[in-house]
Design a protein around this motif. Sequence first.
Motif, PDB file in Angstrom:
ATOM      1  N   THR A 173       2.959   0.110 -10.157  1.00  0.00           N
ATOM      2  CA  THR A 173       3.666   0.556  -8.958  1.00  0.00           C
ATOM      3  C   THR A 173       2.728   0.555  -7.750  1.00  0.00           C
ATOM      4  N   HIS A 174       3.335   0.433  -6.572  1.00  0.00           N
ATOM      5  CA  HIS A 174       2.568   0.403  -5.327  1.00  0.00           C
ATOM      6  C   HIS A 174       3.355   1.093  -4.228  1.00  0.00           C
ATOM      7  N   ASP A 175       2.694   2.014  -3.506  1.00  0.00           N
ATOM      8  CA  ASP A 175       3.223   2.627  -2.293  1.00  0.00           C
ATOM      9  C   ASP A 175       4.590   3.287  -2.544  1.00  0.00           C
ATOM     10  N   ARG A 176       5.636   2.855  -1.855  1.00  0.00           N
ATOM     11  CA  ARG A 176       6.968   3.413  -2.087  1.00  0.00           C
ATOM     12  C   ARG A 176       7.367   3.274  -3.551  1.00  0.00           C
ATOM     13  N   GLY A 177       6.953   2.176  -4.160  1.00  0.00           N
ATOM     14  CA  GLY A 177       7.249   1.962  -5.564  1.00  0.00           C
ATOM     15  C   GLY A 177       6.615   2.996  -6.484  1.00  0.00           C
ATOM     16  N   ASP A 178       5.523   3.650  -6.042  1.00  0.00           N
ATOM     17  CA  ASP A 178       4.936   4.719  -6.852  1.00  0.00           C
ATOM     18  C   ASP A 178       5.951   5.829  -7.097  1.00  0.00           C
ATOM     19  N   SER A 179       6.646   6.228  -6.040  1.00  0.00           N
ATOM     20  CA  SER A 179       7.646   7.295  -6.181  1.00  0.00           C
ATOM     21  C   SER A 179       8.818   6.834  -7.040  1.00  0.00           C
TER      22      SER A 179
END
Length: 310
Positions: A100-106
């Motif tokens: 996951t990355h950035d917004r994708g982390d959430s």
Amino acid sequence: MAIDHRRQRGAGNPHRRAPSRHIGRTRVDPRPGFPTSSIDFYALSEELSADFDIFLLDFPGYGLSDKPSAPCVYSLFDDARLLVHAITDVWQLNDYTMLTHDRGDSIGLIALGMLTEADATVPTDLLITNGNLYLPLANLTDFQKAALDPATGRATAEAVTPEMLAAGMGMDTFMPRRRPNDPEIVALAQTFTRNDQVRVIPDTIQYLNERAEGETGWFEALAARPVNTTLVWGIHDNVSPVRVANHVWAQYLSGKPGRDRYWLLPTADHHLQCDAPHQMARIIRLTTAGTDLAVQTLDVIPEGAVTRSY
């Protein structure tokens, strides 16, 4: 980004196409960030494609997907439900890694909770990369603040072209800095142009309000789960500075159940998968192999990724 482990173990895998984009021959499940999309993972996918089947989604409002205007409401929870549907019903993954990355982390953290509640297969490994995971320690840009504010959001979006947005990101969130004619930046501008993404930025950026309300609870839930968790951070990131990663590691990940690691990438900024794809690929391979590691610098070179602590 989802990586299917069966290919690594020698079993043949049929190609399974994600609703938006499929790169390579093995499965990795990357969750891109704001305001970018699966195009961010092109270089990393090239590094991994010989060993992994890679699955990527462009969520509504981003990349190659539709970008409906208001009254459409964009939500992390809707995207997490879409991700769960893709993992369980479309890709049918049983042994995989989620990146996951950035917004994708959430989105990944919410989806992990949904998968657990549904008694579905959770990722063997979760890799979390640069993002404003703890907003009190973040450095939101003036553009982000103006776009987030209902009083200024529409006017801010109207004043920005896709090329301007991509060029600004190239000079602020990549290392080394990228000029407007750099292929990465040209690709960003093209995805921002598709379906007029800039127009909906005042709507899509509202995820930051959802994150502010939920970030602590999502990490508290992760801290109690045995899923192997690896935190990877580009140290040059000023929007999501390394103090965010240090806080998340110390407060929630260090000492949690599972095999948990923290890596720092000395040559990367916010878009670490673009800045250091070879180093990221090495970390993913070591993670999915379950390799025991001492604290080290990969390849014992100045640009090598560093394991901060376990």
